[in-house]
Design an enzyme around this catalytic site. Structure first.
Site, PDB file in Angstrom:
ATOM      1  N   VAL A  84       5.332 -13.384  -6.721  1.00 18.82           N
ATOM      2  CA  VAL A  84       5.986 -12.439  -5.800  1.00 18.82           C
ATOM      3  C   VAL A  84       5.269 -12.543  -4.461  1.00 18.82           C
ATOM      4  O   VAL A  84       4.040 -12.424  -4.405  1.00 18.82           O
ATOM      5  CB  VAL A  84       5.885 -10.989  -6.331  1.00 18.82           C
ATOM      6  CG1 VAL A  84       6.343  -9.981  -5.276  1.00 18.82           C
ATOM      7  CG2 VAL A  84       6.694 -10.830  -7.609  1.00 18.82           C
ATOM      8  N   THR A 130       1.992 -15.562  14.665  1.00 16.39           N
ATOM      9  CA  THR A 130       3.122 -15.121  13.840  1.00 16.39           C
ATOM     10  C   THR A 130       3.937 -14.101  14.635  1.00 16.39           C
ATOM     11  O   THR A 130       3.662 -13.860  15.811  1.00 16.39           O
ATOM     12  CB  THR A 130       2.613 -14.414  12.560  1.00 16.39           C
ATOM     13  OG1 THR A 130       1.953 -13.201  12.972  1.00 16.39           O
ATOM     14  CG2 THR A 130       1.642 -15.267  11.766  1.00 16.39           C
ATOM     15  N   LYS A 160      -6.480  -1.865   7.160  1.00 16.58           N
ATOM     16  CA  LYS A 160      -7.039  -3.133   6.668  1.00 16.58           C
ATOM     17  C   LYS A 160      -8.406  -2.916   6.014  1.00 16.58           C
ATOM     18  O   LYS A 160      -8.779  -3.634   5.096  1.00 16.58           O
ATOM     19  CB  LYS A 160      -7.114  -4.152   7.809  1.00 16.58           C
ATOM     20  CG  LYS A 160      -5.727  -4.604   8.261  1.00 16.58           C
ATOM     21  CD  LYS A 160      -5.004  -5.320   7.140  1.00 16.58           C
ATOM     22  CE  LYS A 160      -3.511  -5.317   7.261  1.00 16.58           C
ATOM     23  NZ  LYS A 160      -2.808  -6.025   6.186  1.00 16.58           N
ATOM     24  N   TYR A 199      -4.302   0.700  12.459  1.00 15.83           N
ATOM     25  CA  TYR A 199      -4.112  -0.601  11.806  1.00 15.83           C
ATOM     26  C   TYR A 199      -5.421  -1.084  11.176  1.00 15.83           C
ATOM     27  O   TYR A 199      -5.451  -1.493  10.015  1.00 15.83           O
ATOM     28  CB  TYR A 199      -3.588  -1.636  12.811  1.00 15.83           C
ATOM     29  CG  TYR A 199      -3.545  -3.034  12.233  1.00 15.83           C
ATOM     30  CD1 TYR A 199      -2.676  -3.344  11.180  1.00 15.83           C
ATOM     31  CD2 TYR A 199      -4.391  -4.038  12.698  1.00 15.83           C
ATOM     32  CE1 TYR A 199      -2.657  -4.618  10.617  1.00 15.83           C
ATOM     33  CE2 TYR A 199      -4.370  -5.309  12.145  1.00 15.83           C
ATOM     34  CZ  TYR A 199      -3.501  -5.587  11.107  1.00 15.83           C
ATOM     35  OH  TYR A 199      -3.484  -6.841  10.542  1.00 15.83           O
ATOM     36  N   VAL A 253      -3.655 -14.844  14.267  1.00 14.46           N
ATOM     37  CA  VAL A 253      -2.799 -15.896  13.699  1.00 14.46           C
ATOM     38  C   VAL A 253      -1.465 -15.859  14.455  1.00 14.46           C
ATOM     39  O   VAL A 253      -0.940 -14.766  14.740  1.00 14.46           O
ATOM     40  CB  VAL A 253      -2.558 -15.670  12.180  1.00 14.46           C
ATOM     41  CG1 VAL A 253      -1.805 -16.844  11.577  1.00 14.46           C
ATOM     42  CG2 VAL A 253      -3.867 -15.441  11.438  1.00 14.46           C
TER      43      VAL A 253
HETATM   44  N1  LIG Z   1      -1.081 -12.347  12.610  1.00  6.88           N
HETATM   45  C1  LIG Z   1      -2.326 -11.951  12.640  1.00  6.88           C
HETATM   46  O1  LIG Z   1      -3.040 -12.127  13.650  1.00  6.88           O
HETATM   47  C2  LIG Z   1      -2.946 -11.279  11.423  1.00  6.88           C
HETATM   48  C3  LIG Z   1      -4.343 -11.209  11.348  1.00  6.88           C
HETATM   49  C4  LIG Z   1      -4.915 -10.614  10.253  1.00  6.88           C
HETATM   50  C5  LIG Z   1      -4.132 -10.085   9.239  1.00  6.88           C
HETATM   51  N2  LIG Z   1      -2.772 -10.159   9.335  1.00  6.88           N
HETATM   52  C6  LIG Z   1      -1.977  -9.571   8.242  1.00  6.88           C
HETATM   53  O2  LIG Z   1      -1.169 -10.585   7.687  1.00  6.88           O
HETATM   54  C7  LIG Z   1       0.003  -9.999   7.103  1.00  6.88           C
HETATM   55  C8  LIG Z   1       1.223 -10.761   7.543  1.00  6.88           C
HETATM   56  O3  LIG Z   1       1.378 -10.589   8.937  1.00  6.88           O
HETATM   57  P1  LIG Z   1       1.976 -11.721   9.872  1.00  6.88           P
HETATM   58  O4  LIG Z   1       0.941 -12.064  10.853  1.00  6.88           O
HETATM   59  O5  LIG Z   1       2.579 -12.801   9.060  1.00  6.88           O
HETATM   60  O6  LIG Z   1       3.087 -10.873  10.632  1.00  6.88           O
HETATM   61  P2  LIG Z   1       4.677 -11.109  10.743  1.00  6.88           P
HETATM   62  O7  LIG Z   1       4.972 -12.519  11.151  1.00  6.88           O
HETATM   63  O8  LIG Z   1       5.163 -10.000  11.614  1.00  6.88           O
HETATM   64  O9  LIG Z   1       5.171 -10.890   9.258  1.00  6.88           O
HETATM   65  C9  LIG Z   1       5.109  -9.626   8.659  1.00  6.88           C
HETATM   66  C10 LIG Z   1       5.935  -9.631   7.405  1.00  6.88           C
HETATM   67  O10 LIG Z   1       5.877  -8.323   6.820  1.00  6.88           O
HETATM   68  C11 LIG Z   1       7.201  -7.878   6.592  1.00  6.88           C
HETATM   69  N3  LIG Z   1       7.296  -6.429   6.752  1.00  6.88           N
HETATM   70  C12 LIG Z   1       6.871  -5.685   7.797  1.00  6.88           C
HETATM   71  N4  LIG Z   1       7.213  -4.411   7.615  1.00  6.88           N
HETATM   72  C13 LIG Z   1       7.868  -4.340   6.426  1.00  6.88           C
HETATM   73  C14 LIG Z   1       8.477  -3.292   5.690  1.00  6.88           C
HETATM   74  N5  LIG Z   1       8.516  -2.027   6.146  1.00  6.88           N
HETATM   75  N6  LIG Z   1       9.062  -3.577   4.513  1.00  6.88           N
HETATM   76  C15 LIG Z   1       9.066  -4.847   4.046  1.00  6.88           C
HETATM   77  N7  LIG Z   1       8.508  -5.881   4.683  1.00  6.88           N
HETATM   78  C16 LIG Z   1       7.915  -5.635   5.871  1.00  6.88           C
HETATM   79  C17 LIG Z   1       8.035  -8.586   7.658  1.00  6.88           C
HETATM   80  O11 LIG Z   1       9.376  -8.717   7.224  1.00  6.88           O
HETATM   81  P3  LIG Z   1      10.640  -7.890   7.791  1.00  6.88           P
HETATM   82  O12 LIG Z   1      10.421  -7.659   9.250  1.00  6.88           O
HETATM   83  O13 LIG Z   1      11.783  -8.813   7.463  1.00  6.88           O
HETATM   84  O14 LIG Z   1      10.655  -6.657   6.981  1.00  6.88           O
HETATM   85  C18 LIG Z   1       7.387  -9.963   7.687  1.00  6.88           C
HETATM   86  O15 LIG Z   1       7.904 -10.763   6.661  1.00  6.88           O
HETATM   87  C19 LIG Z   1      -0.006  -8.525   7.521  1.00  6.88           C
HETATM   88  O16 LIG Z   1      -0.472  -7.749   6.439  1.00  6.88           O
HETATM   89  C20 LIG Z   1      -1.009  -8.479   8.663  1.00  6.88           C
HETATM   90  O17 LIG Z   1      -1.631  -7.241   8.758  1.00  6.88           O
HETATM   91  C21 LIG Z   1      -2.167 -10.750  10.412  1.00  6.88           C
END
Ligand SMILES: NC(=O)c1ccc[n+]([C@@H]2O[C@H](COP(=O)([O-])OP(=O)(O)OC[C@H]3O[C@@H](n4cnc5c(N)ncnc54)[C@H](OP(=O)(O)O)[C@@H]3O)[C@@H](O)[C@H]2O)c1
Length: 297
Positions: free
Chosen positions: A42, A221, A190, A186, A219
């Site tokens: 999952v 994204t 975490k 945030y 990252v």
């Molecule tokens: N990017 C960074 O710099 C970074 C650094 C450290 C940690 N992280 C962590 O990595 C994880 C992934 O983030 P990312 O960087 O890949 O960001 P992202 O590209 O914005 O992806 C976030 C994902 O979470 C989903 N999501 C958000 N809110 C949701 C909700 N209410 N219900 C269901 N799905 C939801 C989004 O899908 P939908 O919008 O389709 O719902 C998307 O698939 C997060 O936990 C973030 O805190 C990110």
């Protein structure tokens, strides 16, 4: 192939101790990850960024996928793409993980699958002074980043313990290790995930459930757009996913990517108060100026 779940009485409690049918995985060729954890994973947050990179890496390893996020179209497109490229089955669940009944929907979608791996990647952040943020969004952040993660961990790890094997990937962050002004809530979510992962890795060792906290730095994204944050440099999501999966079962924590390691090391020896001040400076620079104050259209 994108396969729908068979009907089950909606919301009926899943019996974590009941024997699990070995459905699915017909098209999977066994790889190390598949052999170790089983035929299905999952992945929440699979519609974008790091979650999508995890889905791609797992598909390449021959693991069948349940793809979870809100945006159905993105999930279905990914499911089609991965099903065409690799010998795997995919199932899609479009759900808002901030909703109170989201876990029931996830249970209903996966109850008859032999799931052995949970990648809890869905999450979002915000940047700027807490008092400028929308309280509803900040509360939903706690729901998605913490409450939903706890529910997923609890449900799937009971199943993993009953089947004698499983893996859990939880998304921590560089900001999990100290208060972070201008991203206070945030960073606090975490810190919760990091602490949960460390403890559960220890607690579930005897049940052969591997837990890893993945703590990346910036990252590239969709995260920044939603958080209204600017990043000068960022690691690639593929690096994060591949490094984390490579270390699952070997370590309890990973700082994937060059930036994460660099920033982590440079802060490691500073006293906590100083780290908070440094992170505040960094985050203040990353927070986009409020609309109307020169942030552009
Ligand atoms: N990017 C960074 O710099 C970074 C650094 C450290 C940690 N992280 C962590 O990595 C994880 C992934 O983030 P990312 O960087 O890949 O960001 P992202 O590209 O914005 O992806 C976030 C994902 O979470 C989903 N999501 C958000 N809110 C949701 C909700 N209410 N219900 C269901 N799905 C939801 C989004 O899908 P939908 O919008 O389709 O719902 C998307 O698939 C997060 O936990 C973030 O805190 C990110």
């Amino acid at each position: 192939m994108n396969i729908p779940p068979p009907a089950r009485t909606p919301g009926a409690p899943a019996d974590a101790t009941a024997p699990l049918p070995q459905t699915g995985g017909m098209r999977s060729s066994a790889t190390e990850l598949g052999r170790k954890y089983g035929p299905w994973a999952v992945v929440t947050g699979a519609s974008d960024g790091i979650g999508r990179a995890f889905a791609r890496a797992l598909a390449a390893a021959g693991v069948n996928l349940v793809l979870v996020a809100r945006r159905a179209h993105e999930l279905e497109t990914l499911a089609r793409e991965l099903g065409a490229q690799y010998p795997i089955d995919c199932r899609v669940l479009a759900v808002d993980l901030a909703d109170r009944d989201a876990m029931v929907q996830l249970q209903d979608c996966t109850w008859e699958l032999d799931v052995g791996l949970l990648v809890a990647c869905a999450g979002f952040g915000s940047a700027g002074p807490l008092l400028d943020q929308d309280p509803g969004t900040e509360t939903a952040m706690v729901d998605v980043n913490c409450r939903a993660v706890l529910q997923q961990c609890w449900h799937f790890s009971r199943r993993f313990a009953a089947r004698g094997r499983g893996g859990v990937v939880l998304m921590s962050s560089l900001v999990a290790f100290h208060g972070t002004p201008w991203s206070a809530n945030y960073a606090a979510t975490k810190a919760y995930v990091q602490s949960l992962a460390e403890a559960l890795a220890h607690e579930w060792k005897s049940q052969h459930v591997d837990v890893i906290a993945c703590a990346p730095g910036p990252v590239a994204t969709g995260f920044t757009r939603r958080a209204r944050m600017q990043m000068a440099r960022a690691d690639r999501p593929q690096v994060v996913a591949e490094r984390t999966l490579a270390l699952l079962g070997r370590r309890h924590m990973v700082r994937p990517g060059t930036l994460s390691r660099l920033l982590g090391w440079s802060l490691a020896t500073a006293p906590r108060g100083l780290r908070v001040a440094i992170m505040g400076r960094i985050m203040r620079g990353m927070a986009a100026p409020p609309v109307g104050l020169g942030s552009g259209p």
